[in-house]
Write a protein that holds these residues in place. Sequence first.
Motif, PDB file in Angstrom:
ATOM      1  N   SER A  25      -1.068 -10.073 -13.125  1.00  0.00           N
ATOM      2  CA  SER A  25      -0.901  -9.687 -11.691  1.00  0.00           C
ATOM      3  C   SER A  25       0.096 -10.142 -10.942  1.00  0.00           C
ATOM      4  N   ASP A  26       0.713 -11.140 -11.084  1.00  0.00           N
ATOM      5  CA  ASP A  26       1.765 -11.674 -10.329  1.00  0.00           C
ATOM      6  C   ASP A  26       2.926 -11.151 -10.917  1.00  0.00           C
ATOM      7  N   LEU A  27       2.953 -10.699 -12.178  1.00  0.00           N
ATOM      8  CA  LEU A  27       4.295 -10.331 -12.794  1.00  0.00           C
ATOM      9  C   LEU A  27       4.358  -8.501 -12.574  1.00  0.00           C
ATOM     10  N   ILE A  28       3.362  -8.108 -12.656  1.00  0.00           N
ATOM     11  CA  ILE A  28       3.187  -6.519 -12.551  1.00  0.00           C
ATOM     12  C   ILE A  28       2.033  -6.048 -11.746  1.00  0.00           C
ATOM     13  N   PRO A  29       2.235  -5.965 -10.391  1.00  0.00           N
ATOM     14  CA  PRO A  29       1.089  -5.746  -9.524  1.00  0.00           C
ATOM     15  C   PRO A  29       0.369  -4.362  -9.774  1.00  0.00           C
ATOM     16  N   GLY A  30      -1.019  -4.509  -9.344  1.00  0.00           N
ATOM     17  CA  GLY A  30      -1.774  -3.255  -9.481  1.00  0.00           C
ATOM     18  C   GLY A  30      -2.270  -2.783  -8.118  1.00  0.00           C
ATOM     19  N   VAL A  31      -3.073  -1.963  -7.928  1.00  0.00           N
ATOM     20  CA  VAL A  31      -2.963  -1.401  -6.690  1.00  0.00           C
ATOM     21  C   VAL A  31      -3.888  -2.617  -5.552  1.00  0.00           C
ATOM     22  N   LYS A  32      -4.735  -3.008  -6.290  1.00  0.00           N
ATOM     23  CA  LYS A  32      -5.468  -4.245  -5.393  1.00  0.00           C
ATOM     24  C   LYS A  32      -4.815  -5.491  -4.972  1.00  0.00           C
ATOM     25  N   ASP A  33      -3.438  -5.582  -5.718  1.00  0.00           N
ATOM     26  CA  ASP A  33      -2.732  -6.716  -5.425  1.00  0.00           C
ATOM     27  C   ASP A  33      -1.758  -6.660  -4.080  1.00  0.00           C
ATOM     28  N   PHE A  34      -1.680  -5.393  -3.742  1.00  0.00           N
ATOM     29  CA  PHE A  34      -0.865  -5.170  -2.411  1.00  0.00           C
ATOM     30  C   PHE A  34      -1.613  -5.648  -1.219  1.00  0.00           C
ATOM     31  N   ARG A  35      -0.806  -6.114  -0.371  1.00  0.00           N
ATOM     32  CA  ARG A  35      -1.232  -6.387   1.152  1.00  0.00           C
ATOM     33  C   ARG A  35      -0.285  -5.362   2.078  1.00  0.00           C
ATOM     34  N   MET A  36      -1.104  -4.918   3.196  1.00  0.00           N
ATOM     35  CA  MET A  36      -0.459  -3.902   3.875  1.00  0.00           C
ATOM     36  C   MET A  36      -0.596  -4.028   5.430  1.00  0.00           C
ATOM     37  N   GLN A  37       0.206  -3.574   6.248  1.00  0.00           N
ATOM     38  CA  GLN A  37       0.085  -3.674   7.469  1.00  0.00           C
ATOM     39  C   GLN A  37       0.566  -2.503   8.365  1.00  0.00           C
ATOM     40  N   VAL A  38       0.181  -1.773   8.984  1.00  0.00           N
ATOM     41  CA  VAL A  38       0.502  -0.586   9.957  1.00  0.00           C
ATOM     42  C   VAL A  38       1.477  -1.123  10.661  1.00  0.00           C
ATOM     43  N   ILE A  39       2.704  -0.391  10.986  1.00  0.00           N
ATOM     44  CA  ILE A  39       3.772  -0.594  11.897  1.00  0.00           C
ATOM     45  C   ILE A  39       4.029   0.695  12.809  1.00  0.00           C
ATOM     46  N   HIS A  40       4.537   0.546  14.149  1.00  0.00           N
ATOM     47  CA  HIS A  40       4.928   1.392  14.706  1.00  0.00           C
ATOM     48  C   HIS A  40       6.150   1.232  15.512  1.00  0.00           C
ATOM     49  N   LYS A  41       7.045   2.039  15.906  1.00  0.00           N
ATOM     50  CA  LYS A  41       8.335   1.893  16.450  1.00  0.00           C
ATOM     51  C   LYS A  41       7.901   1.799  18.148  1.00  0.00           C
ATOM     52  N   ALA A  42       8.199   0.619  18.622  1.00  0.00           N
ATOM     53  CA  ALA A  42       8.037   0.367  20.113  1.00  0.00           C
ATOM     54  C   ALA A  42       8.920   1.627  21.076  1.00  0.00           C
ATOM     55  N   LYS A  43       8.236   1.577  22.070  1.00  0.00           N
ATOM     56  CA  LYS A  43       8.696   2.654  22.941  1.00  0.00           C
ATOM     57  C   LYS A  43      10.217   2.648  23.109  1.00  0.00           C
ATOM     58  N   ASP A  44      10.663   1.225  23.545  1.00  0.00           N
ATOM     59  CA  ASP A  44      12.116   1.119  24.096  1.00  0.00           C
ATOM     60  C   ASP A  44      13.083   0.308  22.793  1.00  0.00           C
ATOM     61  N   GLU A  45      12.201   0.472  21.481  1.00  0.00           N
ATOM     62  CA  GLU A  45      12.851  -0.528  20.410  1.00  0.00           C
ATOM     63  C   GLU A  45      14.061   0.415  19.976  1.00  0.00           C
ATOM     64  N   THR A  46      15.442  -0.452  19.991  1.00  0.00           N
ATOM     65  CA  THR A  46      16.610   0.220  19.692  1.00  0.00           C
ATOM     66  C   THR A  46      17.022  -0.343  18.238  1.00  0.00           C
ATOM     67  N   ASP A  47      16.544  -1.273  17.558  1.00  0.00           N
ATOM     68  CA  ASP A  47      17.050  -1.730  16.285  1.00  0.00           C
ATOM     69  C   ASP A  47      16.082  -1.304  15.313  1.00  0.00           C
ATOM     70  N   VAL A  56       3.908   1.962   6.814  1.00  0.00           N
ATOM     71  CA  VAL A  56       3.149   0.832   6.436  1.00  0.00           C
ATOM     72  C   VAL A  56       4.188  -0.160   5.638  1.00  0.00           C
ATOM     73  N   ILE A  57       4.038  -1.423   6.200  1.00  0.00           N
ATOM     74  CA  ILE A  57       4.811  -2.315   5.475  1.00  0.00           C
ATOM     75  C   ILE A  57       3.943  -2.911   4.156  1.00  0.00           C
ATOM     76  N   ALA A  58       4.277  -3.130   3.063  1.00  0.00           N
ATOM     77  CA  ALA A  58       3.311  -3.359   1.915  1.00  0.00           C
ATOM     78  C   ALA A  58       3.995  -4.540   1.264  1.00  0.00           C
ATOM     79  N   CYS A  59       3.381  -5.516   0.537  1.00  0.00           N
ATOM     80  CA  CYS A  59       3.904  -6.589  -0.026  1.00  0.00           C
ATOM     81  C   CYS A  59       3.255  -6.859  -1.282  1.00  0.00           C
ATOM     82  N   ALA A  60       3.699  -7.052  -2.390  1.00  0.00           N
ATOM     83  CA  ALA A  60       3.290  -7.513  -3.929  1.00  0.00           C
ATOM     84  C   ALA A  60       3.922  -8.521  -4.461  1.00  0.00           C
TER      85      ALA A  60
END
Length: 139
Positions: A25-47, A56-60
């Motif tokens: 699972s650490d070599l080839i991830p499956g669907v359950k191996d991902f961690r996710m976080q919803v992200i949004h652009k802030a109103k005045d964010e320039t970068d 969504v930011i996801a990591c495996a």
Amino acid sequence: MSAAVGIVLAAGLSLPVGAIATEVSDLIPGVKDFRMQVIHKAKDETDWPFVAESGVIACAKVLNKPTVYFVPDQTPEATRAFAIDTDLLGMSLVNLGMTNVLKPYGSLEALLKRITPFVTMGRQLCEQPPGTSLTGSEL
């Protein structure tokens, strides 16, 4: 050469089943191996580096290395996740053919400055248990 293959197979067969499953699972991830976080652009964010205003930011772990992805919130839905990394050459090769995900940038340094916080956030996300899904700014 066949002796080396035999040694590798014997070593693999001598490991407990749980150890083999964890390593795979650490070599080839499956669907359950991902961690996710919803992200949004802030109103005045320039970068903000992405064309989409949210996603969504996801990591495996892929080959035992945390790998970070951005999935834009868009219509029609993205066909695949966009890998983000501070290794810009590797990132460009993995994402070959994917356009309209990153906002235009003047230089590679500007791109690196924009995406580094999201890569860092994704790597921190990878330290969470597999299957974690965050909806706020917990990290």
